[in-house]
Design an enzyme around this catalytic site. Structure first.
Site, PDB file in Angstrom:
ATOM      1  N   SER A 160       0.835  -1.193   0.000  1.00 42.65           N
ATOM      2  CA  SER A 160       0.000   0.000   0.000  1.00 42.65           C
ATOM      3  C   SER A 160       0.878   1.254   0.000  1.00 42.65           C
ATOM      4  CB  SER A 160      -0.960  -0.025   1.191  1.00 42.65           C
ATOM      5  OG  SER A 160      -1.926   0.987   1.071  1.00 42.65           O
ATOM      6  N   ASP A 313      -0.290   6.362  -4.475  1.00 44.18           N
ATOM      7  CA  ASP A 313       0.596   5.425  -3.789  1.00 44.18           C
ATOM      8  C   ASP A 313       0.757   4.171  -4.657  1.00 44.18           C
ATOM      9  OD1 ASP A 313      -1.969   4.394  -3.389  1.00 44.18           O
ATOM     10  OD2 ASP A 313      -1.482   3.579  -1.423  1.00 44.18           O
ATOM     11  N   ASP A 315      -0.209   1.097  -4.761  1.00 40.11           N
ATOM     12  CA  ASP A 315      -1.364   0.314  -5.214  1.00 40.11           C
ATOM     13  C   ASP A 315      -2.499   1.207  -5.693  1.00 40.11           C
ATOM     14  OD1 ASP A 315      -2.046   1.131  -2.618  1.00 40.11           O
ATOM     15  OD2 ASP A 315      -3.306  -0.626  -2.282  1.00 40.11           O
ATOM     16  N   ASP A 317      -4.574   3.546  -4.537  1.00 38.91           N
ATOM     17  CA  ASP A 317      -5.876   3.826  -3.918  1.00 38.91           C
ATOM     18  C   ASP A 317      -5.791   5.009  -2.948  1.00 38.91           C
ATOM     19  OD1 ASP A 317      -4.466   2.693  -1.838  1.00 38.91           O
ATOM     20  OD2 ASP A 317      -5.954   1.165  -1.352  1.00 38.91           O
TER      21      ASP A 317
END
Length: 365
Positions: A160, A313, A315, A317
């Site tokens: 993440s 970021d 990933d 999201d």
């Protein structure tokens, strides 16, 4: 050998061959080692061959050993190979160490794929139908896929917005959102019932795994474009300067293309951070809401006098937004400020388009 391993082998060969910086100093290397320039060039080829052979071999080994052990071994091999190469007393030792140094290079890029394939394998072996993306994808596309394909749940393997050491497992439920009580507790209860590795079913029902690729990306991007509220405004300001950074992650696959489809024609990526790399080499922590993390994007924005700075970021999201003030200094918005701007715009446009009927609401966590 699986097609994915063949593709990984050729891809890592290309990465290894990109080490052409050595070509500029080959005459010096040849002179210091007492060999010809063509022979010195074999040092580049040796590294590339190490990358080519090391990637599929390491992936095969990783399927039978804990990934943590594999990563530690790869790190150790990189350190050992490069240290021995630096201390090599002669040409042949250096040639061998160059090959050894290349072995772990490409395997780092395959570790995420290994984990994703293992997760898919376990689900499939337990009778689930699994949709497995053929490569890195933004997390919001997984949320969309869960609802579009009427799945019961979904999984993302990612660190993440955290440092690379936090690479882990994010679970999503039928609504496309991350799991909430009581599902989170129920999942952990099932995990704790596993006391032996042999209890985890694998290697069964491979026919249950179905690949998602570019066709699904097209569906997703088209659905996003349908959300456009002011296409006429985009046409008017299509050439506004936008700097975008994917922070070495999945956003690079779809965000630039999405902006292009909306009609923005002047989008510039931060080149150093447009390279997919799970080590996040240009930042300490890839959280785009932190100014230190956004520094490269803001520096580029100052250089090109950008109207807007965006970053996601790894990933994809979480978003970071910066824009110039009246003095030309870039101000980084926090999440609350970004939300207020977005909601004000959306509610204003919905009111203008007659979409507000009194049943809409905003939830803040």
């Amino acid at each position: 050998m699986k097609k994915s391993l063949i593709a990984l082998a050729f891809g890592t060969l290309a990465l290894g061959m990109s080490e052409f910086v050595m070509m500029g100093i080959l005459p010096d290397i040849a002179r210091s080692l007492g060999v010809s320039i063509p022979e010195a060039g074999h040092l580049i080829s040796a590294y590339a061959l190490g990358v080519c052979f090391g990637a599929p071999l390491t992936v095969l080994v990783a399927r039978t050993r804990p990934l943590k052990h594999i990563l530690l071994a790869l790190t150790g091999l990189i350190i050992l190979g490069n240290a021995c190469a630096a201390l090599s007393p002669n040409y042949w030792t250096l040639l061998a160490m160059r090959f050894v140094s290349g072995l772990p290079h490409g395997a780092f890029f395959g570790v995420g794929s290994i984990v994703a394939e293992r997760v898919a394998d376990i689900f499939a072996s337990n009778g689930f139908t699994v949709f497995l993306f053929d490569a890195l994808r933004p997390t919001p596309e997984l949320s969309f896929a869960i609802r579009e394909l009427k799945c019961h749940s979904g999984v993302v393997v990612t660190a993440s917005h955290n440092p690379k050491e936090y690479n882990g497992y994010k679970a999503y439920w039928t609504d496309g959102a991350q799991v909430t009580p009581p599902h989170d507790k129920n999942i952990i209860d099932e995990v704790e019932k596993i006391t032996e590795v042999d209890q985890v079913l694998t290697g069964r029902n491979p026919q249950n795994i179905r690949a998602l690729g570019k066709d699904f990306d097209e569906l997703y991007l088209n659905k996003i474009y349908e959300l456009s509220l002011s296409p006429e405004s985009v046409k008017r300001f299509h050439d506004m300067k936008i700097v975008y950074s994917p922070m070495h992650g999945a956003g690079v696959r779809l965000v630039p293309e999405s902006l292009k489809r909306f009609g923005f024609t002047n989008v510039q990526l931060v080149p150093e951070q447009a390279v997919i790399d799970g080590n996040f080499p240009t930042v300490e922590s890839p959280n785009p809401e932190e100014r230190k993390t956004m520094s490269m994007a803001i520096d580029l924005a100052k250089k090109v006098k950008a109207d807007l700075v965006l970053a996601t970021d790894p990933d994809s999201d979480r978003i970071g937004v910066a824009m110039p003030d009246e003095n030309g200094e870039y101000v980084l918005l926090n999440g609350n400020q970004t939300l207020v701007l977005l909601m004000t715009y959306q509610l204003t446009r919905w009111a203008e388009l007659g979409r507000l009927n009194g049943h809409q609401y905003v939830i803040k966590t």
